[in-house]
Design a protein around this motif. Structure first.
Motif, mmCIF file in Angstrom:
data_model
loop_
_atom_site.group_PDB
_atom_site.id
_atom_site.type_symbol
_atom_site.label_atom_id
_atom_site.label_comp_id
_atom_site.label_asym_id
_atom_site.label_seq_id
_atom_site.Cartn_x
_atom_site.Cartn_y
_atom_site.Cartn_z
ATOM 1 N N ALA A 259 0.807 -1.091 -0.084
ATOM 2 C CA ALA A 259 -0.118 0.173 -0.084
ATOM 3 C C ALA A 259 0.939 1.349 -0.178
ATOM 4 O O ALA A 259 0.577 2.213 -0.669
ATOM 5 C CB ALA A 259 -0.994 -0.006 1.223
ATOM 6 N N ALA A 260 1.952 1.176 0.726
ATOM 7 C CA ALA A 260 2.686 2.343 0.800
ATOM 8 C C ALA A 260 3.540 2.631 -0.256
ATOM 9 O O ALA A 260 3.511 3.684 -0.691
ATOM 10 C CB ALA A 260 3.941 2.191 2.241
ATOM 11 N N LEU A 261 4.141 1.683 -1.141
ATOM 12 C CA LEU A 261 4.689 1.538 -2.286
ATOM 13 C C LEU A 261 3.747 2.265 -3.564
ATOM 14 O O LEU A 261 4.057 3.065 -4.503
ATOM 15 C CB LEU A 261 5.331 0.525 -2.812
ATOM 16 C CG LEU A 261 6.457 0.252 -1.931
ATOM 17 C CD1 LEU A 261 6.778 -1.227 -2.322
ATOM 18 C CD2 LEU A 261 7.563 1.043 -2.047
ATOM 19 N N GLY A 262 2.476 1.721 -3.273
ATOM 20 C CA GLY A 262 1.353 2.095 -4.219
ATOM 21 C C GLY A 262 1.147 3.773 -4.104
ATOM 22 O O GLY A 262 1.087 4.332 -5.152
ATOM 23 N N ILE A 263 1.023 4.168 -2.844
ATOM 24 C CA ILE A 263 0.790 5.538 -2.802
ATOM 25 C C ILE A 263 2.164 6.441 -3.187
ATOM 26 O O ILE A 263 2.048 7.472 -3.870
ATOM 27 C CB ILE A 263 0.588 5.987 -1.168
ATOM 28 C CG1 ILE A 263 -0.703 5.361 -0.876
ATOM 29 C CG2 ILE A 263 0.550 7.353 -1.105
ATOM 30 C CD1 ILE A 263 -1.883 5.926 -1.543
ATOM 31 N N GLN A 264 3.117 5.894 -2.973
ATOM 32 C CA GLN A 264 4.260 6.200 -3.699
ATOM 33 C C GLN A 264 4.473 6.511 -5.090
ATOM 34 O O GLN A 264 4.831 7.674 -5.571
ATOM 35 C CB GLN A 264 5.877 5.626 -3.272
ATOM 36 C CG GLN A 264 6.993 6.046 -3.902
ATOM 37 C CD GLN A 264 8.190 5.319 -3.433
ATOM 38 O OE1 GLN A 264 8.433 5.134 -2.161
ATOM 39 N NE2 GLN A 264 8.996 4.567 -4.317
ATOM 40 N N TRP A 265 4.111 5.567 -5.771
ATOM 41 C CA TRP A 265 3.771 5.640 -7.143
ATOM 42 C C TRP A 265 2.812 6.475 -7.598
ATOM 43 O O TRP A 265 2.978 7.530 -8.644
ATOM 44 C CB TRP A 265 3.768 4.368 -7.883
ATOM 45 C CG TRP A 265 5.079 3.233 -7.972
ATOM 46 C CD1 TRP A 265 5.053 2.160 -7.307
ATOM 47 C CD2 TRP A 265 5.988 3.753 -8.656
ATOM 48 N NE1 TRP A 265 6.293 1.903 -7.660
ATOM 49 C CE2 TRP A 265 7.137 2.400 -8.504
ATOM 50 C CE3 TRP A 265 6.619 4.477 -9.619
ATOM 51 C CZ2 TRP A 265 8.183 2.258 -9.006
ATOM 52 C CZ3 TRP A 265 7.510 4.608 -10.212
ATOM 53 C CH2 TRP A 265 8.582 3.301 -10.080
ATOM 54 N N HIS A 266 1.724 6.610 -6.772
ATOM 55 C CA HIS A 266 0.586 7.627 -6.947
ATOM 56 C C HIS A 266 1.385 8.866 -6.870
ATOM 57 O O HIS A 266 0.858 9.963 -7.812
ATOM 58 C CB HIS A 266 -0.344 7.498 -6.009
ATOM 59 C CG HIS A 266 -1.468 8.589 -5.765
ATOM 60 N ND1 HIS A 266 -2.240 8.845 -6.935
ATOM 61 C CD2 HIS A 266 -1.878 9.309 -5.002
ATOM 62 C CE1 HIS A 266 -3.145 9.588 -6.595
ATOM 63 N NE2 HIS A 266 -2.814 10.090 -5.373
#
Length: 407
Positions: A259-266
């Protein structure tokens, strides 16, 4: 070099200096926001025993704090200047991070939500960075100045989530308390950087001009209506989907790190294009860039509806960030066409109040929609608002074409 050209050159040198400093501060302020976005709903979920639909309240409190802070931010900076307002808000950000860490250690949901709201209030001033960068810029450089500042979010897209990953276990077994201590440190560094910006007061106006036009007259302009509507929809739709995504990912069996990496890419997708969004606006026009942003938001919803694998979530988040970038920066550039220098603080504050009021409503409803109706419903709601904004842009083009013809 003519005197006019020389003045423009000098003004844009100052604008570029301010834009760089504000971009760095944006990186830190944006990192603080992405920390709450990444962890706020997860912390809320862990704190709540029964009604998990309220898990997104801390994120919504942050957005609501931003909405409530927009008008005071405009008043404070009009009275005391940009630098004083920005530095004072950074100090509030430090207090917010420390209070949130204390609330996590106590497992106190209401106190944690209040701390997030306090951080959102400080974030209202961060939202003014893009306008502050335009204050000293020539008309030709304004879109680039706005883009430069928002490009600082590229670093925020790395710093925020990586801070979460690096500090989430600092006070183990209590998750994320150390993350909010780190958030306070980021705000402290931002306060140091903001001490070096230099934004002169607007040119002195005659007594008759000093107050500017009535707010109602400004807001009745077709361009203001469309710019505000597109800015609201771009940001609110992004918030609606983004707030629900970490919870949806965890619900599908993915990890907190996913989830954290997804928000990073976002966040990278939100701010990465800002290096060239201003140039695209100058070449293709503000309205076209906003339209592309809206189409990308619709594309995000399409991908999200196609499956529940990690690739679907991450791809949707990237499209969501790109859509926000083009839609919101384009709408912000459109808004700068609607006010005079003496009107800017009030109009900017009112615009941000409208934007973040709707964003708060979208963020708050996101958790309830996800809990009651599911992930698909959250994404389906994107489509009618995209169609509405496209229709408004077409209406504006027709109205301005008619005005030129009849002039």
């Amino acid at each position: 070099m003519t005197a006019v050209a020389q003045d423009t050159f000098v003004d844009d040198r100052l604008a570029k200096r301010n834009a760089v400093l504000l971009a760095l501060a944006q990186a830190l302020g944006g990192a603080s926001a992405s920390i709450v976005i990444t962890t706020g709903s997860l912390v809320g979920y862990m704190m709540l025993d029964e009604d998990k639909a309220l898990a997104t309240v801390p994120v919504s409190a942050m957005v609501l704090g931003t909405a409530f802070g927009t008008i005071p931010a405009g008043i404070i900076m009009r009275r005391f200047g940009r630098r004083a307002g920005f530095m004072g808000s950074a100090l509030v950000g430090v207090a917010s991070g420390l209070l949130a860490a204390y609330a996590v250690l106590l497992n106190h949901f209401l106190l944690f939500s209040f701390a997030c709201g306090l951080g959102g209030f400080a974030g209202a001033f961060v939202q003014q960075y893009r306008f502050a960068a335009a204050d000293t810029a020539s008309d030709a450089f304004k879109p680039n100045a706005i883009s430069w500042v928002l490009a600082g979010g590229v670093l925020a897209g790395v710093v925020g989530p990586q801070t979460v990953i690096a500090t989430k276990d600092m006070f183990a077994p209590i998750l994320f308390a150390g993350t909010y201590v780190a958030q306070a440190g980021l705000a402290l560094i931002a306060m140091f950087l903001l001490a070096f910006i230099k934004i002169p007061k607007p040119p002195r106006q005659s007594h008759k001009q000093a107050g500017g036009r009535p707010l109602g007259q400004i807001m009745k302009q077709p361009r203001f209506i469309v710019a505000a509507a597109c800015g609201i929809c771009s940001y609110a739709l992004m918030s609606l989907v983004m707030t629900a995504t970490p919870l949806a990912m965890i619900g599908c069996g993915l990890s907190e790190t996913d989830a954290a990496l997804g928000i990073q890419w976002h966040v990278l997708a939100m701010f990465g294009p800002s290096f060239f969004t201003g140039s695209l606006i100058a070449r293709f026009g503000k309205e076209r860039i906003v339209s592309i942003g809206l189409a990308l938001l619709a594309g995000c919803a399409v991908v999200a509806l196609m499956g529940l694998e990690l690739a679907h979530f991450w791809t949707a988040l990237v499209l969501l960030g790109l859509g926000w970038n083009f839609g919101f920066i384009g709408a912000t550039a459109m808004l700068t066409d609607t006010y005079r220098p003496e009107e800017r603080n009030l109009v900017q504050a009112v615009n941000d109040f409208l934007v973040f009021g709707f964003v708060a409503a979208a963020s708050f409803s996101s958790g309830a929609l996800l809990n009651s109706f599911g992930w698909a419903t959250v994404n389906i709601l994107v489509f009618p608002f995209v169609v509405l904004c496209i229709g408004l842009l077409v209406w504006l083009a027709m109205a301005e074409r008619k005005a030129v013809t009849t002039a």
